[in-house]
Design a protein around this motif. Structure first.
Motif, PDB file in Angstrom:
ATOM      1  N   LEU A 132      14.540 -12.221   2.035  1.00 46.21           N
ATOM      2  CA  LEU A 132      13.152 -11.890   2.938  1.00 46.21           C
ATOM      3  C   LEU A 132      12.174 -12.416   1.883  1.00 46.21           C
ATOM      4  O   LEU A 132      12.345 -12.328   0.726  1.00 46.21           O
ATOM      5  CB  LEU A 132      13.332 -10.654   3.118  1.00 46.21           C
ATOM      6  N   ILE A 133      11.053 -12.924   2.573  1.00 46.60           N
ATOM      7  CA  ILE A 133      10.015 -13.324   1.976  1.00 46.60           C
ATOM      8  C   ILE A 133       8.875 -12.720   2.588  1.00 46.60           C
ATOM      9  O   ILE A 133       8.579 -12.504   3.572  1.00 46.60           O
ATOM     10  CB  ILE A 133       9.663 -14.779   2.027  1.00 46.60           C
ATOM     11  N   PHE A 134       7.916 -11.768   1.524  1.00 45.14           N
ATOM     12  CA  PHE A 134       6.733 -11.252   2.077  1.00 45.14           C
ATOM     13  C   PHE A 134       5.676 -11.605   1.403  1.00 45.14           C
ATOM     14  O   PHE A 134       5.492 -11.492  -0.041  1.00 45.14           O
ATOM     15  CB  PHE A 134       6.841  -9.419   1.854  1.00 45.14           C
ATOM     16  N   ASP A 135       4.754 -12.283   1.945  1.00 46.80           N
ATOM     17  CA  ASP A 135       3.508 -13.065   1.491  1.00 46.80           C
ATOM     18  C   ASP A 135       2.427 -12.146   1.458  1.00 46.80           C
ATOM     19  O   ASP A 135       2.167 -11.380   2.105  1.00 46.80           O
ATOM     20  CB  ASP A 135       3.065 -14.423   2.399  1.00 46.80           C
ATOM     21  N   MET A 136       1.719 -12.295   0.063  1.00 40.76           N
ATOM     22  CA  MET A 136       0.418 -11.458   0.060  1.00 40.76           C
ATOM     23  C   MET A 136      -0.824 -12.134   0.467  1.00 40.76           C
ATOM     24  O   MET A 136      -0.906 -13.445  -0.134  1.00 40.76           O
ATOM     25  CB  MET A 136       0.058 -11.058  -1.521  1.00 40.76           C
ATOM     26  N   PHE A 137      -1.526 -11.679   1.344  1.00 45.91           N
ATOM     27  CA  PHE A 137      -2.599 -12.666   1.805  1.00 45.91           C
ATOM     28  C   PHE A 137      -4.060 -12.640   1.155  1.00 45.91           C
ATOM     29  O   PHE A 137      -4.768 -13.205   1.258  1.00 45.91           O
ATOM     30  CB  PHE A 137      -2.921 -12.231   3.252  1.00 45.91           C
ATOM     31  N   ASP A 138      -4.166 -11.577   0.125  1.00 47.89           N
ATOM     32  CA  ASP A 138      -5.331 -11.497  -0.390  1.00 47.89           C
ATOM     33  C   ASP A 138      -5.175 -10.662  -1.684  1.00 47.89           C
ATOM     34  O   ASP A 138      -3.917 -10.249  -1.928  1.00 47.89           O
ATOM     35  CB  ASP A 138      -6.571 -10.861   0.251  1.00 47.89           C
ATOM     36  N   GLN A 139      -6.128 -10.463  -2.484  1.00 47.76           N
ATOM     37  CA  GLN A 139      -5.685  -9.948  -4.021  1.00 47.76           C
ATOM     38  C   GLN A 139      -5.921  -8.366  -3.635  1.00 47.76           C
ATOM     39  O   GLN A 139      -4.844  -7.869  -4.557  1.00 47.76           O
ATOM     40  CB  GLN A 139      -7.137 -10.012  -4.804  1.00 47.76           C
ATOM     41  N   SER A 140      -6.160  -7.823  -2.766  1.00 47.88           N
ATOM     42  CA  SER A 140      -5.976  -6.626  -2.635  1.00 47.88           C
ATOM     43  C   SER A 140      -4.502  -6.095  -2.358  1.00 47.88           C
ATOM     44  O   SER A 140      -3.991  -4.798  -2.750  1.00 47.88           O
ATOM     45  CB  SER A 140      -6.848  -5.863  -1.453  1.00 47.88           C
ATOM     46  N   MET A 141      -3.697  -6.913  -1.646  1.00 49.32           N
ATOM     47  CA  MET A 141      -2.335  -6.768  -1.435  1.00 49.32           C
ATOM     48  C   MET A 141      -1.622  -6.799  -2.473  1.00 49.32           C
ATOM     49  O   MET A 141      -0.780  -6.427  -2.811  1.00 49.32           O
ATOM     50  CB  MET A 141      -1.938  -7.832  -0.218  1.00 49.32           C
ATOM     51  N   GLY A 142      -1.902  -8.053  -3.649  1.00 46.38           N
ATOM     52  CA  GLY A 142      -1.440  -7.978  -4.673  1.00 46.38           C
ATOM     53  C   GLY A 142      -1.423  -6.755  -5.639  1.00 46.38           C
ATOM     54  O   GLY A 142      -0.465  -6.680  -6.293  1.00 46.38           O
ATOM     55  N   GLN A 143      -2.371  -6.065  -5.408  1.00 50.27           N
ATOM     56  CA  GLN A 143      -2.424  -5.027  -6.399  1.00 50.27           C
ATOM     57  C   GLN A 143      -1.061  -3.940  -6.111  1.00 50.27           C
ATOM     58  O   GLN A 143      -0.728  -3.167  -6.980  1.00 50.27           O
ATOM     59  CB  GLN A 143      -3.790  -4.140  -6.342  1.00 50.27           C
ATOM     60  N   GLY A 144      -0.843  -4.118  -4.925  1.00 49.45           N
ATOM     61  CA  GLY A 144       0.269  -3.066  -4.615  1.00 49.45           C
ATOM     62  C   GLY A 144       1.737  -3.763  -4.358  1.00 49.45           C
ATOM     63  O   GLY A 144       2.897  -2.982  -3.892  1.00 49.45           O
ATOM     64  N   LEU A 145       1.666  -4.913  -4.965  1.00 48.85           N
ATOM     65  CA  LEU A 145       3.212  -5.710  -4.948  1.00 48.85           C
ATOM     66  C   LEU A 145       4.186  -5.089  -5.591  1.00 48.85           C
ATOM     67  O   LEU A 145       5.350  -4.797  -5.001  1.00 48.85           O
ATOM     68  CB  LEU A 145       2.664  -7.025  -5.290  1.00 48.85           C
ATOM     69  N   GLU A 146       3.861  -4.520  -6.718  1.00 49.22           N
ATOM     70  CA  GLU A 146       4.920  -3.968  -7.474  1.00 49.22           C
ATOM     71  C   GLU A 146       5.465  -2.557  -7.114  1.00 49.22           C
ATOM     72  O   GLU A 146       6.580  -2.152  -7.093  1.00 49.22           O
ATOM     73  CB  GLU A 146       4.472  -3.676  -9.138  1.00 49.22           C
ATOM     74  N   THR A 147       4.481  -1.980  -6.500  1.00 51.08           N
ATOM     75  CA  THR A 147       4.847  -0.654  -5.605  1.00 51.08           C
ATOM     76  C   THR A 147       5.620  -0.911  -4.448  1.00 51.08           C
ATOM     77  O   THR A 147       6.709  -0.222  -4.262  1.00 51.08           O
ATOM     78  CB  THR A 147       3.485   0.119  -5.159  1.00 51.08           C
ATOM     79  N   PHE A 148       5.335  -1.992  -3.703  1.00 49.42           N
ATOM     80  CA  PHE A 148       6.292  -2.400  -2.563  1.00 49.42           C
ATOM     81  C   PHE A 148       7.631  -2.698  -3.194  1.00 49.42           C
ATOM     82  O   PHE A 148       8.635  -2.530  -2.496  1.00 49.42           O
ATOM     83  CB  PHE A 148       5.392  -3.614  -1.998  1.00 49.42           C
ATOM     84  N   ARG A 149       7.898  -3.375  -4.309  1.00 42.85           N
ATOM     85  CA  ARG A 149       9.125  -3.998  -4.911  1.00 42.85           C
ATOM     86  C   ARG A 149       9.782  -2.776  -5.380  1.00 42.85           C
ATOM     87  O   ARG A 149      10.993  -2.520  -4.706  1.00 42.85           O
ATOM     88  CB  ARG A 149       8.598  -4.947  -6.056  1.00 42.85           C
ATOM     89  N   GLN A 150       9.235  -1.619  -5.712  1.00 40.42           N
ATOM     90  CA  GLN A 150       9.910  -0.459  -5.911  1.00 40.42           C
ATOM     91  C   GLN A 150      10.382   0.288  -4.920  1.00 40.42           C
ATOM     92  O   GLN A 150      11.641   0.769  -4.813  1.00 40.42           O
ATOM     93  CB  GLN A 150       9.184   0.239  -6.879  1.00 40.42           C
ATOM     94  N   GLU A 151       9.483   0.337  -3.808  1.00 39.59           N
ATOM     95  CA  GLU A 151      10.006   0.787  -2.621  1.00 39.59           C
ATOM     96  C   GLU A 151      11.362   0.277  -2.081  1.00 39.59           C
ATOM     97  O   GLU A 151      12.074   0.960  -1.484  1.00 39.59           O
ATOM     98  CB  GLU A 151       8.827   1.002  -1.596  1.00 39.59           C
ATOM     99  N   LEU A 152      11.295  -0.997  -1.960  1.00 38.27           N
ATOM    100  CA  LEU A 152      12.184  -1.796  -1.602  1.00 38.27           C
ATOM    101  C   LEU A 152      13.762  -1.479  -2.144  1.00 38.27           C
ATOM    102  O   LEU A 152      14.524  -1.285  -1.753  1.00 38.27           O
ATOM    103  CB  LEU A 152      12.200  -3.280  -1.347  1.00 38.27           C
TER     104      LEU A 152
END
Length: 805
Positions: A474-494
């Motif tokens: 699965l690929i989850f694209d980040m659409f702006d910088q504010s989304m990027g800030q939560g990327l590691e949190t999202f990874r850990q949740e997965l």
């Protein structure tokens, strides 16, 4: 007179229902195929025709000739070159920059947020170049101010509903408040640009300046010469030739400190759709291929010729039936020209009837073809003047092609010979029919052989080891910088969910366009310019993508030095430099870089740009402080639905203001070859039609020929010939000509298949055995066709056969 000819035509049909049906079906299917292919070709050639200034508009491209690249055309150029061109060259009246598109979240008030699938930004003179229909707003000013936004009609409806969007502000995912200054009619399908929202270049400039470090004197990216990042167009003055233009543009770039390895060229707007398959870093998504236009046009002509040959063959073969009619007409005073007119009229009537059948056949086939080709072709005779002319030309051309030779032969019979009962078809007529059968089957067998090669190549593409595992990612694209800030949190949740094996941040994924960087490998002269592709990842990417470290090691989160002094390269990079042991060698990324970065691992080659392109050297950087552009997650086998649900829950927990969005890596891979796969299926269908029509003609010709030899068969049976002997006699007489067609078709199929395979950097070799197999298949089909008629004739009672005639 024409009415009399029509009555004779109807009588001829009623006397020979089988042969007339075969003629009509063959011609109808052939003409239906031609009509469908015409619609396809017409659509492919219609791109950009809506722009009145299209002949004067050119796209500015770049060729990167640095070491480590494939020296291909690049769809972007220096951001600063656009504004400089009208000032430097009086023949360039204007220049236009249009950024790459990307998803962007847009929200109006309390209404649900909607993704703009393709938000691009453009200079204020966008509508001076392109005549897209602006329903509301002023084309001269709609993109003048920063933070202006034009929406397509359908996207505006989704965002605003029944509210008038003009003058309203929407909030973008990056925090910008964008003022709606125009509503654009949804873009037509026959244009290379694709977007549902268009912002102003002023917005891009304002955002770039806002992100610039305080006190920086460096130009923002939009103003840089030493960067390849911007799709750009120019408009030339009336009557100006592009001869010498590339040299001028290249010199201008070099005069502004652009490296000597870059060449700047132009591409006519009209060529973008069909002649851009080799271009990389290309914002154009709906590319066509001029080779497909040639292929389908050739197939249409082949099928039509095969159908016309059927008519000619059957008409001349049945000449003995109509010989007495011709003799009587000549005795009572008919001239040869009158008889030719009659037989040509019959040909035109047959073609007209077939055409009447072809139009509904084409209408029935179009929905399936549209679904397969993801197109919107329509057969609208009332509004398509060119189609009307084509149908008239089809009627006249096929009628004349199919009827002229039979009419000449039939009208030339000598009445004395015919009326004495001594008339027989001559050797020339027999030789012609044999030649036409060979011609038909040569074309059909070549088409089948080429199609088999296409299928083998596509199977090779789908099953080749790409150096990574694209399944169940699965690929989850980040659409702006504010989304990027939560990327590691999202990874850990997965990773808390058992449905996922691994998850990794990355700057990109194989199949998408990688960035490039200038590099100086250790031990290489400072004068040599190397440019390699780049990819940023976290250590988990190797497991997530199923990539393999050949030597050295992967990045390690437990080793702090990896974030500042470690890169990996692919095997092609090591081979390009002749390094047997690249580990611990260093790469330098700037002229002032005297320390360099250490190579810690070599990754097995992976096809990041697809099989149409050669693998280029790649540098893999660790993602350190700034987050990646996306998250990739590998799913446990058989748990896709569970994984998607778990991912949605984690997404909404991490990004509550963003609608859930994802894609599959294997689907993105399939999209790279969608056009090739669809072309393969369509060519399969048309090849089947070609062999079907050829076999219909062979069936009719065999049936008629065997009927003419009924008395001969009876005599042979009386003198002791067995049923197998009779069958062998009749079958061999036809099959030997199909065997000869195989010999002619083999080099033709090899040539066509080889030309098509040249589009792939990684390809199969043309398999002669496969081509021979196609010939064997055609031979078997022909044998069964003739055998069906021969069997019936061989079983005929000799007494009945001898009473025949």
């Amino acid at each position: 007179m024409l009415g009399n000819h029509f009555k004779i035509f109807l009588r001829s049909i009623s006397r020979s229902k089988l042969y007339s049906a075969i003629n009509l079906i063959g011609l109808a299917v052939g003409m239906a195929t031609c009509i469908i292919i015409l619609l396809f070709v017409q659509n492919e050639l219609s791109f950009e025709k809506m722009h009145t200034k299209a002949p004067r508009i050119y796209r500015v491209l770049t060729i990167d000739k640095a070491l480590g690249t494939n020296n291909q055309r690049v769809g972007i150029t220096m951001p600063a070159i656009g504004p400089a061109l009208p000032q430097a060259f009086p023949e360039v009246t204007a220049a236009l920059r249009v950024t790459f598109g990307g998803q962007q979240l847009l929200r109006y008030g309390d209404r649900p947020a909607i993704y703009a699938q393709q938000l691009r930004s453009a200079d204020a003179n966008f509508f001076d170049f392109f005549d897209y229909q602006l329903l509301e707003g002023d084309p001269a000013t709609a993109l003048t101010e920063p933070f202006s936004l034009i929406l397509t009609q359908s996207r505006a409806q989704q965002i605003f509903g029944d509210i008038d969007p003009m003058g309203k502000s929407v909030r973008a995912g990056n925090g910008n408040a964008l003022l709606v200054t125009g509503i654009l009619a949804d873009l037509p399908d026959n244009t290379h640009l694709a977007f549902d929202a268009l912002g102003s270049m002023g917005t891009v400039i304002a955002n770039a300046k806002a992100n610039q470090p305080a006190g920086s004197t460096q130009p923002i990216w939009v103003e840089k010469w030493r960067s390849i990042a911007m799709p750009t167009y120019i408009m030339l003055a009336e009557g100006v030739s592009t001869e010498g233009m590339s040299e001028k543009l290249t010199k201008l770039a070099h005069d502004n400190s652009v490296s000597e390895n870059f060449e700047v060229i132009t591409q006519p707007l009209a060529d973008i759709h069909l002649k851009s398959t080799d271009i990389i870093f290309d914002p154009v998504q709906n590319k066509g291929d001029v080779n497909n236009v040639y292929i389908f046009t050739a197939i249409a002509l082949l099928i039509l010729i095969i159908a016309a040959v059927n008519y000619m063959n059957l008409s001349t073969a049945r000449s003995t039936e109509r010989a007495k009619e011709v003799g009587l007409r000549k005795v009572v005073g008919s001239r040869q020209s009158q008889l030719m007119g009659q037989f040509l009229s019959e040909s035109f009537f047959t073609t007209a009837f077939a055409l009447i059948m072809a139009i509904p056949l084409a209408l029935l086939a179009l929905p399936s073809l549209n679904q397969l080709m993801q197109s919107e072709l329509s057969l609208n005779l009332a509004q398509n003047g060119f189609l009307q002319l084509f149908i008239v030309a089809l009627l006249l051309g096929v009628g004349l092609l199919a009827g002229l030779y039979p009419a000449t032969i039939l009208s030339g019979f000598k009445p004395i010979t015919v009326l004495k009962g001594n008339f027989k078809t001559g050797k020339k007529g027999t030789a012609l029919r044999v030649g036409l059968v060979i011609f038909q089957f040569s074309l059909s067998i070549a088409l089948i052989g080429a199609t088999a090669t296409v299928q083998k190549q596509l199977h090779f593409v789908k099953n080749k080891d790409l150096g990574y595992n694209r399944e169940q990612v699965l690929i989850f694209d980040m659409f702006d910088q504010s989304m990027g800030q939560g990327l590691e949190t999202f990874r850990q949740e997965l990773l808390k969910q058992s449905a996922f094996i691994s998850a990794a941040q990355a700057g990109n994924v194989p199949g998408r366009t990688f960035g490039r960087s200038r590099v100086r490998p250790e031990g290489v002269s400072d004068e040599d310019v190397w440019i390699w592709s780049v990819l940023s990842v976290t250590p988990e990417v190797m497991e997530t993508f199923g990539m393999e470290v050949e030597s050295g090691r992967n990045f390690n989160r437990e080793m702090p030095t990896d974030t500042v002094d470690a890169v990996m390269i692919n095997a092609t990079a090591a081979k390009a430099l002749g390094w047997d042991e690249p580990i611990n060698k260093r790469l330098y990324f700037a002229q002032s870089d005297s320390v360099g970065t250490r190579i810690i691992g070599v990754v097995k080659d992976f096809h990041f740009a697809g099989l149409h392109q050669n693998i280029e050297p790649v540098i893999i950087f660790p993602i350190a402080t700034a987050p990646g552009n996306l998250l990739a997650a590998r799913i446990q086998p058989g748990r896709i639905s569970e994984a998607i649900q778990a991912a949605e829950n984690a997404w909404l927990q991490t990004y509550p203001n963003y609608p859930f969005s994802y894609s599959f890596l294997d689907e993105e891979f399939d999209n790279l070859y969608r056009q090739d796969l669809n072309t393969g299926v369509v060519v399969n269908i048309f090849s089947g039609i070609a062999i079907l029509i050829a076999c219909l003609g062979l069936f009719a010709l065999a049936s008629y020929s065997i009927t003419q030899r009924t008395k001969e068969i009876g005599v042979r049976k009386v003198v002791g010939a067995s049923t197998p002997t009779i069958i062998r006699l009749l079958v061999v007489d036809f099959i030997k000509w199909v065997a000869l067609a195989n010999i002619i078709a083999l080099p033709l199929a090899w040539y066509v298949a080889n030309k098509w395979l040249e589009n792939f950097a990684y390809r199969i070799n043309v398999d002669v055995l496969l081509l021979l197999g196609a010939g064997v298949v055609a031979l078997l089909i022909a044998m069964l066709t003739v055998l069906s008629q021969s069997w019936r004739a061989a079983l005929l009672n000799p007494s009945q056969a001898l009473h025949y005639e």
